[in-house]
Design a protein around this motif. Structure first.
Motif, mmCIF file in Angstrom:
data_model
loop_
_atom_site.group_PDB
_atom_site.id
_atom_site.type_symbol
_atom_site.label_atom_id
_atom_site.label_comp_id
_atom_site.label_asym_id
_atom_site.label_seq_id
_atom_site.Cartn_x
_atom_site.Cartn_y
_atom_site.Cartn_z
ATOM 1 N N LYS A 79 -35.545 60.121 17.921
ATOM 2 C CA LYS A 79 -36.930 60.242 18.320
ATOM 3 C C LYS A 79 -37.769 61.319 17.201
ATOM 4 O O LYS A 79 -39.040 60.852 16.795
ATOM 5 N N PHE A 80 -37.149 62.256 16.913
ATOM 6 C CA PHE A 80 -37.708 62.973 15.830
ATOM 7 C C PHE A 80 -38.030 62.129 14.288
ATOM 8 O O PHE A 80 -38.881 62.621 13.830
ATOM 9 N N ASN A 81 -36.986 61.385 14.156
ATOM 10 C CA ASN A 81 -37.275 60.686 12.759
ATOM 11 C C ASN A 81 -38.476 59.679 12.869
ATOM 12 O O ASN A 81 -39.354 59.420 12.021
ATOM 13 N N SER A 82 -38.561 59.210 14.060
ATOM 14 C CA SER A 82 -39.777 58.323 14.483
ATOM 15 C C SER A 82 -40.928 58.970 14.410
ATOM 16 O O SER A 82 -42.074 58.628 13.753
ATOM 17 N N MET A 83 -41.054 60.159 15.088
ATOM 18 C CA MET A 83 -42.217 61.192 14.921
ATOM 19 C C MET A 83 -42.515 61.427 13.238
ATOM 20 O O MET A 83 -43.710 61.623 12.955
ATOM 21 N N ARG A 84 -41.365 61.719 12.612
ATOM 22 C CA ARG A 84 -41.701 62.174 11.361
ATOM 23 C C ARG A 84 -42.458 61.124 10.342
ATOM 24 O O ARG A 84 -43.290 61.300 9.598
ATOM 25 N N VAL A 85 -41.828 59.794 10.830
ATOM 26 C CA VAL A 85 -42.565 58.853 10.018
ATOM 27 C C VAL A 85 -44.044 58.795 10.309
ATOM 28 O O VAL A 85 -44.922 58.601 9.428
ATOM 29 N N MET A 86 -44.431 58.735 11.461
ATOM 30 C CA MET A 86 -45.889 58.905 12.005
ATOM 31 C C MET A 86 -46.370 60.111 11.351
ATOM 32 O O MET A 86 -47.605 59.852 10.750
ATOM 33 N N MET A 87 -45.867 61.129 11.474
ATOM 34 C CA MET A 87 -46.516 62.385 10.905
ATOM 35 C C MET A 87 -46.692 62.129 9.317
ATOM 36 O O MET A 87 -47.782 62.506 8.772
ATOM 37 N N GLU A 88 -45.995 61.600 8.609
ATOM 38 C CA GLU A 88 -46.058 61.465 7.318
ATOM 39 C C GLU A 88 -47.008 60.409 6.898
ATOM 40 O O GLU A 88 -48.005 60.624 6.056
ATOM 41 N N ASN A 89 -47.121 59.420 7.616
ATOM 42 C CA ASN A 89 -48.441 58.463 7.605
ATOM 43 C C ASN A 89 -49.876 59.117 7.731
ATOM 44 O O ASN A 89 -50.625 59.140 7.155
ATOM 45 N N VAL A 90 -49.712 59.974 8.683
ATOM 46 C CA VAL A 90 -51.160 60.760 9.090
ATOM 47 C C VAL A 90 -51.416 61.736 7.865
ATOM 48 O O VAL A 90 -52.578 62.050 7.511
ATOM 49 N N ILE A 91 -50.410 62.549 7.512
ATOM 50 C CA ILE A 91 -50.529 63.401 6.313
ATOM 51 C C ILE A 91 -50.952 62.735 5.030
ATOM 52 O O ILE A 91 -51.903 63.006 4.373
ATOM 53 N N GLN A 92 -50.592 61.731 4.665
ATOM 54 C CA GLN A 92 -50.713 60.772 3.570
ATOM 55 C C GLN A 92 -52.392 60.532 3.901
ATOM 56 O O GLN A 92 -52.940 60.261 2.898
ATOM 57 N N LYS A 93 -52.588 59.709 4.814
ATOM 58 C CA LYS A 93 -54.091 59.390 5.293
ATOM 59 C C LYS A 93 -54.972 60.616 5.096
ATOM 60 O O LYS A 93 -56.165 60.429 4.176
ATOM 61 N N ASN A 94 -54.614 61.694 5.549
ATOM 62 C CA ASN A 94 -55.337 62.960 5.312
ATOM 63 C C ASN A 94 -55.475 63.554 3.726
ATOM 64 O O ASN A 94 -56.496 64.094 3.488
ATOM 65 N N SER A 95 -54.397 63.424 3.022
ATOM 66 C CA SER A 95 -54.464 63.816 1.752
ATOM 67 C C SER A 95 -55.090 63.165 0.796
ATOM 68 O O SER A 95 -55.497 63.491 -0.192
ATOM 69 N N LYS A 96 -55.506 61.617 1.150
ATOM 70 C CA LYS A 96 -56.470 60.797 0.434
ATOM 71 C C LYS A 96 -57.956 61.047 0.506
ATOM 72 O O LYS A 96 -58.839 60.560 -0.147
ATOM 73 N N ARG A 97 -58.347 62.021 1.426
ATOM 74 C CA ARG A 97 -59.789 62.181 1.892
ATOM 75 C C ARG A 97 -60.239 63.219 1.009
ATOM 76 O O ARG A 97 -59.655 63.725 0.124
#
Length: 97
Positions: A79-97
């Protein structure tokens, strides 16, 4: 804090003291807690670093996650690893702004 041996890991050798302070606080808050209790601490640490213009390296992040998940069951780790993947995707999106 239960175990501070992680501080001797090679990823910590040249860490910025401000990052280390945030990391010690994060590990103290989240270590040994279930997934739903450790994720907010991780997000808070990332937000704190961002306000300082800092971020954890990939190696530091992997070490943090290793520490936070060491006492979790296999299903909690998954579960943690699944959440980590989602968090990384959100962080990558936010860093591109």
């Amino acid at each position: 804090m239960k175990n501070m041996s992680w501080i001797n890991h090679p990823a910590m050798k040249n860490i910025d003291p401000r990052k280390l302070a945030v990391l010690v606080e994060l590990i103290g808050d989240a270590e040994g807690k279930p997934l739903d209790k450790s994720l907010p601490s991780l997000m808070s640490a990332n937000a704190k670093l961002k306000t300082m213009g800092l971020s954890f390296t990939a190696e530091e992040t992997n070490l943090i996650l290793e520490i936070l998940t060491k006492d979790m069951s296999p299903s909690e780790k998954q579960k943690f690893n699944s959440m980590r993947v989602m968090m990384e995707n959100v962080i990558q999106k936010n860093s591109k702004r």
